[in-house]
Design a protein around this motif. Structure first.
Motif, PDB file in Angstrom:
ATOM      1  N   LEU A  45      42.295  62.025  62.485  1.00 17.31           N
ATOM      2  CA  LEU A  45      43.717  61.717  62.352  1.00 17.31           C
ATOM      3  C   LEU A  45      43.927  60.307  61.806  1.00 17.31           C
ATOM      4  O   LEU A  45      44.733  60.088  60.893  1.00 17.31           O
ATOM      5  N   LEU A  48      43.111  60.298  58.209  1.00 18.64           N
ATOM      6  CA  LEU A  48      44.215  60.878  57.431  1.00 18.64           C
ATOM      7  C   LEU A  48      45.304  59.838  57.198  1.00 18.64           C
ATOM      8  O   LEU A  48      45.829  59.693  56.085  1.00 18.64           O
ATOM      9  N   ASP A  49      45.638  59.083  58.258  1.00 19.27           N
ATOM     10  CA  ASP A  49      46.645  58.022  58.130  1.00 19.27           C
ATOM     11  C   ASP A  49      46.209  56.975  57.112  1.00 19.27           C
ATOM     12  O   ASP A  49      47.002  56.510  56.296  1.00 19.27           O
ATOM     13  N   ARG A  52      46.648  58.214  53.648  1.00 13.95           N
ATOM     14  CA  ARG A  52      48.057  58.242  53.244  1.00 13.95           C
ATOM     15  C   ARG A  52      48.594  56.845  52.998  1.00 13.95           C
ATOM     16  O   ARG A  52      49.222  56.580  51.970  1.00 13.95           O
ATOM     17  N   SER A  57      41.966  58.996  48.060  1.00 15.45           N
ATOM     18  CA  SER A  57      41.567  60.380  48.283  1.00 15.45           C
ATOM     19  C   SER A  57      40.143  60.467  48.810  1.00 15.45           C
ATOM     20  O   SER A  57      39.519  61.511  48.791  1.00 15.45           O
ATOM     21  N   THR A  73      38.941  64.063  50.357  1.00 12.79           N
ATOM     22  CA  THR A  73      40.088  64.918  50.652  1.00 12.79           C
ATOM     23  C   THR A  73      39.637  66.336  51.008  1.00 12.79           C
ATOM     24  O   THR A  73      40.217  66.973  51.878  1.00 12.79           O
ATOM     25  N   MET A  76      38.735  66.500  54.451  1.00 15.77           N
ATOM     26  CA  MET A  76      39.965  66.441  55.242  1.00 15.77           C
ATOM     27  C   MET A  76      40.621  67.823  55.308  1.00 15.77           C
ATOM     28  O   MET A  76      41.070  68.268  56.373  1.00 15.77           O
ATOM     29  N   LEU A  80      41.541  70.166  58.504  1.00 15.98           N
ATOM     30  CA  LEU A  80      42.897  70.644  58.797  1.00 15.98           C
ATOM     31  C   LEU A  80      42.921  72.156  58.935  1.00 15.98           C
ATOM     32  O   LEU A  80      43.596  72.715  59.790  1.00 15.98           O
ATOM     33  N   ILE A  85      41.927  68.166  63.911  1.00 15.51           N
ATOM     34  CA  ILE A  85      42.260  66.809  63.506  1.00 15.51           C
ATOM     35  C   ILE A  85      41.865  65.786  64.579  1.00 15.51           C
ATOM     36  O   ILE A  85      41.790  64.585  64.324  1.00 15.51           O
TER      37      ILE A  85
END
Lengths: 323, 113
Positions: A45, A48-49, A52, A57, A73, A76, A80, A85
């Motif tokens: 998680l 992922l943050d 973003r 990527s 990615t 990731m 997901l 996560i």
């Protein structure tokens, strides 16, 4: 049977400037150095943050100062899809990572990108520690910057040459080029005139004017090689609105100038003719290439051939009207 | 017309090949064995057919921006001539045919100026 197969051999040897640069540039020059890294124990998680927030990527995973893997990615998405996560980065990262050395040439990285379908390559230094990250985008950016530098350097040279006359104040400024032309030096025939053509282009003359001056200079140069006793000198004086070329020698001189000016008249020997010269068109060609031509000669003295080319006012690129 | 295709069609032997030969388009040609005539008649970007095989053809071609020379009657030039052509970026092809025949074949291939 003629053989055209060697065409492909020669084409294969052809190297473009971009390819050359791929060999000249080393990876440390194009890689991304400000790295965003992950820790194997980070949660997916938080990874992922990070992706973003930083709009990336993928990121290398570092344990202490050792490269532990890379998270992309795709990893990731896998996570997901599993709905996991909450798991750790080390569960989803790719750990058998191919790295490149920062001192390697860019072309080495290109080979790897071509062979393996990876989006990014971690870069390591001499000690094997992570020092950067390389994407295909970094390489094309780096090549573009290098090409731009090349282009700018060339532009500066061109600009300086074509503006040579602008910064110099005198009542009459000119640049004089001199070429010594040896008698019977057929193997260098055309060297001076090709240099004259190149120099005129550098100085901002249009290709058409450089070509016409080159043709006239060539005919004069060959006359010095073929017809003189000891060779002679080809002199070019470049002024802002005029190019004056002069070919002079110390003999044997022309007996009948009117005759020499007639198309097809030549005194060249059979041997010279067999080389493709002696068409009797040299002076005729000169006259059609330049704006003014005059020939002064007398038997047993020397010959002076003057050729003048007037330059249109816009010949020098970017040249303003005289102040 | 593309010069590589032309070379294949006319069965020409490549002696030197410039970097940009692949993309070279030929639309006009000129034939003469007198250098001064080429000086006044040979156009830039054109092809030059000649029997002359000495080093002077390279200087003339360079001066006129003639990218391709076809040497006829198998008059193989000396290596020094080829060396010069390579450094000046001029392509030289060789053919056993004569000036007249090769000019005719070029015409038939569509090079009509």
């Amino acid at each position: 049977m003629a053989d055209t197969a060697n065409i492909s051999d020669a084409s294969a040897a052809r190297i473009t400037r971009v390819e050359e640069l791929a060999y000249e540039l080393v990876i440390s020059q194009v890689m991304t150095k400000n790295l965003i890294t992950l820790n194997p124990n980070d949660s997916m998680l938080s990874a992922l943050d990070k992706f973003r927030e930083n709009r990336i990527s993928g990121a290398p995973v570092v344990d202490g100062d050792q490269l532990a893997g890379i998270l992309s990615t795709e990893d990731m998405i896998r996570c997901l899809r599993d709905g996991r996560i909450d798991r750790k980065v080390q569960d989803y990262m790719t750990s058998n990572v191919i790295t490149v050395r920062e001192t390697d040439q860019v072309v080495e990285a290109l080979k790897i990108f071509q062979k393996l379908r990876v989006g990014r390559l971690p870069v390591v230094n001499k000690e094997g520690k992570l020092s950067g990250l390389l994407t295909k985008g970094d390489i094309s950016d780096g090549l573009l910057v290098a090409l731009q530098k090349d282009y700018e350097a060339e532009e500066v040279i061109r600009y300086r040459a074509s503006h040579l006359f602008e910064d110099i104040n005198s009542d009459r400024t000119s640049l004089i080029l001199r070429y010594n032309v040896k008698k019977d030096d057929f193997s260098h025939g055309g060297a001076a005139s090709n240099n004259i053509k190149k120099a005129l282009m550098r100085l901002g003359a249009t290709p058409q004017i450089a070509r016409q001056c080159g043709i006239a200079a060539y005919e004069a140069e060959m006359n010095l090689i073929i017809h003189t006793l000891h060779g002679g000198v080809l002199k070019v004086e470049v002024e802002t609105y005029k190019i004056t070329m002069e070919a002079y020698d110390d003999g044997p001189g022309i007996e009948d100038i009117d005759k020499a000016m007639q198309p097809g008249f030549s005194t060249a020997s059979e041997e010279v003719r067999s080389k493709g010269f002696g068409a009797g068109m040299g002076l005729v060609n000169i006259r059609s290439c330049v704006n003014e031509m005059s020939l002064i000669s007398s038997k047993n003295r020397g010959t002076n051939l003057f050729m003048v080319m007037h330059l249109p006012r816009n010949t020098h690129e970017g040249k303003a009207e005289p102040k | 017309m593309n010069m590589l295709e032309l070379a294949k069609q006319l069965d020409l032997q490549a002696l030197t090949i410039s970097d940009d030969l692949k993309s070279q388009q030929i639309t006009t040609a000129y034939q003469s064995d007198l250098l001064s005539c080429v000086m006044s008649g040979g156009g830039e970007k054109s092809l030059w057919i000649t029997l002359i095989n000495n080093v002077n053809i390279v200087a003339v071609a360079k001066l006129l921006d003639i990218p391709v020379i076809i040497i006829t009657e198998n008059a193989v030039p000396e290596e020094s001539t080829l060396e010069r052509a390579r450094s000046e970026g001029i392509s030289i092809f060789l053919t056993p045919k004569g000036n007249y025949q090769i000019a005719g074949e070029l015409w038939a291939s569509g090079i009509k100026s």
